[in-house]
Write an enzyme that holds these catalytic residues in place. Structure first.
Site, short mmCIF file in Angstrom:
data_model
loop_
_atom_site.label_atom_id
_atom_site.label_comp_id
_atom_site.label_asym_id
_atom_site.label_seq_id
_atom_site.Cartn_x
_atom_site.Cartn_y
_atom_site.Cartn_z
N LEU A 131 55.79 35.75 43.97
CA LEU A 131 55.30 37.34 44.57
C LEU A 131 55.19 36.93 46.29
CD1 LEU A 131 55.17 40.16 44.50
CD2 LEU A 131 52.50 40.02 44.09
N GLY A 137 52.18 38.87 51.76
CA GLY A 137 51.15 38.32 50.96
C GLY A 137 50.41 39.61 50.36
N SER A 138 49.53 40.16 51.19
CA SER A 138 49.04 41.37 50.28
C SER A 138 49.84 42.66 50.66
CB SER A 138 47.72 41.65 51.30
OG SER A 138 46.75 40.70 50.86
N ARG A 248 43.67 39.23 36.98
CA ARG A 248 42.55 39.17 37.97
C ARG A 248 41.19 38.85 37.34
NH1 ARG A 248 44.62 43.83 42.03
NH2 ARG A 248 45.86 42.49 43.35
N ARG A 273 15.31 14.15 41.17
CA ARG A 273 15.01 14.05 42.58
C ARG A 273 13.64 14.12 42.97
NH1 ARG A 273 14.29 12.19 47.20
NH2 ARG A 273 15.87 12.86 49.04
N GLN A 284 8.44 25.73 44.76
CA GLN A 284 8.87 27.06 44.27
C GLN A 284 9.93 27.63 45.21
OE1 GLN A 284 6.31 30.27 45.58
NE2 GLN A 284 5.90 30.49 43.30
N GLU A 371 45.79 36.09 44.36
CA GLU A 371 45.58 37.24 43.77
C GLU A 371 44.79 38.48 44.24
OE1 GLU A 371 45.72 37.33 39.44
OE2 GLU A 371 46.63 35.18 39.08
N GLY A 372 45.23 38.43 45.42
CA GLY A 372 44.67 39.47 46.23
C GLY A 372 43.20 38.91 46.85
N THR A 373 43.22 39.04 48.26
CA THR A 373 41.94 38.55 48.88
C THR A 373 41.04 39.49 48.48
OG1 THR A 373 42.38 40.13 50.92
CG2 THR A 373 43.29 37.91 50.84
#
Length: 387
Positions: A131, A137-138, A248, A273, A284, A371-373
């Site tokens: 696409l 793009g968009s 999506r 660690r 905490q 797939e779309g920002t």
């Protein structure tokens, strides 16, 4: 008023949980051992893909009448999540053929379905979704790839960018302008076999997903039979949007898996660690960081499953577009946050390639983009709410 109780469609069943356990075992035993060198060498995760095919995972998203398993979307999301938990490159590779075949499943002819879907379901064939372009793009309507009718064929000319599985796929689902003066209404969709003259001009060197090939795909006068047009002329934009709405949520699932992998590793590290004479898991301030990471991940997972259930319901309530955008944007933002915190929790070690959290952080970034920002997802969400 009498009370009504029901089980949400996105609640996990015993079958879902058993499937998750099976995929997790496969991921840890057959995928994880290769993840670091796949990333380091930027090589295709062939061992992992073979293992997934042996478990018949490519069949999940394909319809049963064409050799698939016809699995529900939550099951498919679980697969994407568990694979991404150890190797995002493998996860996206398992998703992309479904993306390429969704237009065929939903808009293709019966003959096209019979010819191509069983091959993908068996794992013997892969597909790409073409696409995006350099300046489209968009803004899909700005694409320049052309498809000109010539007798019983169309002649495709143009270049697609950022194509996942470039050079590996056997078929390419290509969107092209059949009427260049009609904006998005002039876009049509075609299924193109690699052997018809598809060229891969270059492969990208990327920050993340380095085991998943992404390339520039060129169509230089490629002849495509008219029978391989998907849907009608001018229907391409609607097909593209319909497809992305249903894809999506699985990008959200991939993001959840990346976040969970980073969270699991960081929590395990903190128990071992020692600083100031005790495990840092007892501090905490760090415990609160882990709690926040877990909350973001679980919230993203639930939203992803909710969007997946909307796909399974056939978008009965007209909310899939918004839910899919929410799931993708929220989960990918969560993955970026959680992986960044995981690097922080490991300190200097987290910044080295000796530990996987820096890879999770790099892989998480692309989920906010492709797939779309996430900015585009917010446009979709706000449009659904405000018009």
């Amino acid at each position: 008023m009498s009370s009504v109780t029901s089980t949400p469609a996105f609640a996990l069943t015993d079958e879902h949980r058993q499937f998750r356990d099976a995929v997790r075992q496969l991921a840890e035993e057959r995928v994880a051992p290769h993840a670091a060198d796949v990333d380091r060498d930027q090589r295709y995760p062939s061992e992992a893909i073979a293992a997934c095919a042996a478990m018949e995972l490519p069949a999940l998203g394909m319809p049963a009448e064409h050799g698939g398993a016809g699995a529900d979307m939550v099951t498919q999301a679980i697969m994407a999540e568990e694979l991404a938990r150890v190797c995002a490159s493998t996860s996206v590779t398992m998703l992309v053929s479904k993306l390429g075949m969704l237009p065929v499943m939903n808009f293709g002819s019966d003959e096209m379905k019979r010819r191509y879907l069983p091959k993908v379901a068996s794992g013997g064939s892969q597909s790409s979704y073409c696409l995006s372009e350099a300046d489209a793009g968009s803004d899909v309507a700005a694409m320049r790839t052309r498809a000109v009718r010539d007798g019983d064929d169309y002649v495709l000319s143009g270049t697609k960018y950022w194509i996942t599985n470039a050079g590996v796929s056997d078929t390419y689902t290509v969107f092209a302008k059949t009427d260049p003066d009609a904006g998005h209404r002039g876009i049509s969709c075609f299924l193109v076999e690699a052997g018809w003259g598809v060229q891969v001009a270059k492969l990208e060197h990327k920050m993340g997903l380095r085991g998943s090939p992404t390339g520039e795909v060129v169509f230089d006068g490629v002849r495509v039979p008219a029978a391989n047009r998907i849907g009608e002329e001018g229907q391409g934009f609607a097909i593209a949007m319909h497809t992305l709405d249903r894809s999506r949520p699985t990008i959200g699932a991939q993001a959840v898996g990346i976040a969970q992998g980073a969270l699991d590793y960081a929590a395990g590290y903190m128990k071992q660690r020692v600083a100031f004479g005790r495990p840092i898991a007892e501090l905490q301030g760090l415990r609160f960081m882990v709690a926040d990471m877990a909350m973001r991940t679980e919230a993203a997972r639930t939203l992803v499953y909710r969007a997946c259930s909307a796909v399974d319901e056939g978008d009965a309530h007209g909310e899939l577009s918004m839910l899919g955008a929410m799931a993708k944007a929220f989960a990918s933002d969560a993955a970026m946050s959680v992986t960044t915190d995981a690097v922080q929790l490991l300190g200097g070690y987290g910044y080295t390639t000796e530990f996987p959290v820096e890879r999770f952080m790099r892989d998480a970034k692309i989920t906010q983009i492709y797939e779309g920002t996430n900015q585009v997802q917010r446009v979709v969400i706000s449009k659904s709410l405000l018009g």
